[in-house]
Scaffold this active site. Structure first.
Site, short mmCIF file in Angstrom:
data_model
loop_
_atom_site.label_atom_id
_atom_site.label_comp_id
_atom_site.label_asym_id
_atom_site.label_seq_id
_atom_site.Cartn_x
_atom_site.Cartn_y
_atom_site.Cartn_z
N ASP A 163 0.83 -1.20 0.00
CA ASP A 163 0.00 0.00 0.00
C ASP A 163 0.87 1.25 0.00
O ASP A 163 1.51 1.56 1.00
CB ASP A 163 -0.89 -0.03 1.25
CG ASP A 163 -1.81 1.16 1.36
OD1 ASP A 163 -1.92 1.93 0.39
OD2 ASP A 163 -2.43 1.32 2.43
N ASP A 361 -1.87 5.79 -5.34
CA ASP A 361 -2.19 5.00 -4.16
C ASP A 361 -2.59 3.58 -4.54
O ASP A 361 -3.71 3.34 -5.01
CB ASP A 361 -3.32 5.69 -3.38
CG ASP A 361 -3.64 5.00 -2.07
OD1 ASP A 361 -2.94 4.04 -1.72
OD2 ASP A 361 -4.60 5.43 -1.40
#
Length: 483
Positions: A163, A361
């Site tokens: 992430d 992201d």
């Protein structure tokens, strides 16, 4: 499950510390051929391998749940109508008078929580007159991709969510209850000869719905695709909310910048280095290789395997694009991979957004942009509309891919096309798609998640504080609902 650092409404962000990096002169040209050659030698010498991003077989796309999850973790206010919104609540702590059934006096705190409008029977409805708590069932509880990581000596294998929007490396551990350990690979520090407990260090990630994950810390060896990182802080989960425990993965590996890591020592923020920051600080990788890359493919793509690399760029993908890598400097002051994104183009018509920024992201499935861009995009799709009950834009399933608009977003000075088929994120109902691009509400920057990243080969050059990309559009996809 993808975790994010707490929003300012639920927990204060740690004070930024200096990020290990190798600053570059933005006016000096990079010799990419020499850099790629150096990386190729490093890859060969160290036996580095791609880390396959395995598609999570239990992941089920759901548009509103993915959007609600973003409302929760980023804490922004929706600017479009729908059942989910934030509400301020007063919490009072004090002594109860015998004539009252509530605390009197004491400390009063005002917190922002995510709630939903419901009818009398409890069903979610934007016209509901009552409000209810947002629970795990309201949100997307799993990550789309998982990657194998080895921790400890001998190595224990776990499947983690990579992430770039967070900075904690946390894992399911033997400190959890047996019930929470079920259906997960568990890291057992007692079985690792290189594990060291980090006394007085704790971590906690909190969200606006009151859920959290927390625990203790230690350090150990982490192996990523052949790269070994020593003395890496490992956050051991001892408590998990239901929404975290229900996910398929065994934890999370954050790839944002260290200053938003949530580790504390005796209650004071002491952010731990991420694996990439440690690689750089410990000279595990040379300056020409202080980066990682991500290549995501849609489940509509045939024979294409998503992957990450650490320490080198996949030259084949760059060559296949037919273009040079487009680089832009990153602003990491908020801990994210943030860069200028000041122009959007829809079917050749430009929308200028002076001063606009975006983050790349990998922990977000959707792409969130301004209302102005959303409105223009869906006006270009026949039959598209905003659906309050879905809290998002939808368009007809019988839409032909050829009639979808050419939608470009900018990364620095370069624009990239989002593959048209990826605008169809998930079935909204029997006749409509939930759009892959939605409103960012009051959030001050765009959030470019997988819907965007599937169209590019993304290069996160942490040592030089820059982000690069080349197009990775597939020759043919389809708009059939995925199974």
């Amino acid at each position: 499950m993808t975790l994010k650092n707490p929003s300012s409404s639920t927990n204060s962000r740690p004070t930024p510390k200096s990020t290990p990096s190798r600053q570059h002169n933005t006016t000096a040209p990079f010799n990419m051929e020499a850099i790629l050659q150096a990386q190729a030698k490093f890859r060969l010498d160290r036996g580095l391998q791609k880390i396959t991003a395995v598609r999570n077989k239990n992941y089920k796309r759901h548009g509103p749940k993915s959007y609600v999850y973003l409302l929760n973790r980023f804490g922004f206010e929706p600017t479009k109508p729908g059942p989910y919104f934030h509400q301020h609540r007063i919490h009072q702590r004090g002594l109860a008078h015998p004539d009252f059934k509530a605390p009197v006096g004491g400390r009063v705190t005002r917190t922002k929580v995510l709630v939903k409008k419901v009818k009398e029977d409890g069903t979610v409805d934007p016209s509901g007159s009552a409000t209810g708590e947002v629970g795990a069932e309201d949100q997307q509880n799993d990550s789309e991709y998982l990657c194998e990581v080895t921790i400890g000596t001998p190595g224990q294998k776990l499947m983690l969510d990579f992430d770039t929007g967070s900075s904690d490396l946390w894992v399911f551990s033997t400190e959890l209850s047996k019930q929470l350990q079920e259906n997960h690979a568990i890291f057992d520090p007692k079985k690792s000869s290189t594990f060291k407990a980090l006394k007085d260090q704790t971590w906690q990630i909190s969200y606006g719905d009151g859920s959290s994950a927390s625990g203790t810390c230690g350090s150990d060896v982490v192996n990523l695709g052949g790269l070994s990182i020593k003395n890496q802080t490992i956050e051991l989960a001892s408590k998990l909310a239901a929404q975290f425990a229900q996910g398929t993965g065994d934890g999370l590996l954050g790839l944002a910048w260290p200053q938003i890591n949530t580790v504390q020592t005796d209650g004071r923020p002491t952010p731990a280095n991420t694996p990439v920051a440690n690689m750089i600080q410990q000279d595990d990788i040379p300056s020409d290789a202080s980066l990682f890359t991500a290549a995501f493919y849609s489940d509509r793509d045939q024979n294409a395997e998503s992957f990450y690399t650490f320490g080198y760029i996949d030259q084949d993908l760059v060559s296949a694009s037919g273009q040079d890598i487009a680089w832009t400097d990153v602003d990491n002051s908020q801990g994210f991979w943030m860069f200028p994104s000041t122009k959007t183009t829809i079917n050749g018509k430009d929308i200028s957004q002076d001063g606009n920024t975006a983050i790349a992201d990998t922990g977000t499935t959707l792409a969130l942009v301004s209302d102005e861009v959303c409105d223009a995009l869906y006006k270009a799709i026949p039959g598209a509309k905003y659906d309050e009950s879905q809290q998002g834009y939808v368009f007809p399933m019988n839409t032909d891919a050829s009639s979808l608009p050419e939608f470009k977003v900018s990364v620095g000075n370069t624009q990239f096309v989002i593959q048209p088929e990826d605008l169809a994120f998930a079935p909204a109902d029997d006749s409509n798609w939930y759009g892959g691009v939605q409103s960012r509400g009051s959030n001050p920057f765009d959030i470019l998640g997988d819907v965007f990243l599937k169209s590019v080969y993304a290069i996160f050059d942490q040592g030089n504080q820059r982000f690069g990309a080349v197009p990775k559009i597939q020759a043919k996809q389809n708009l059939q609902p995925t199974q």
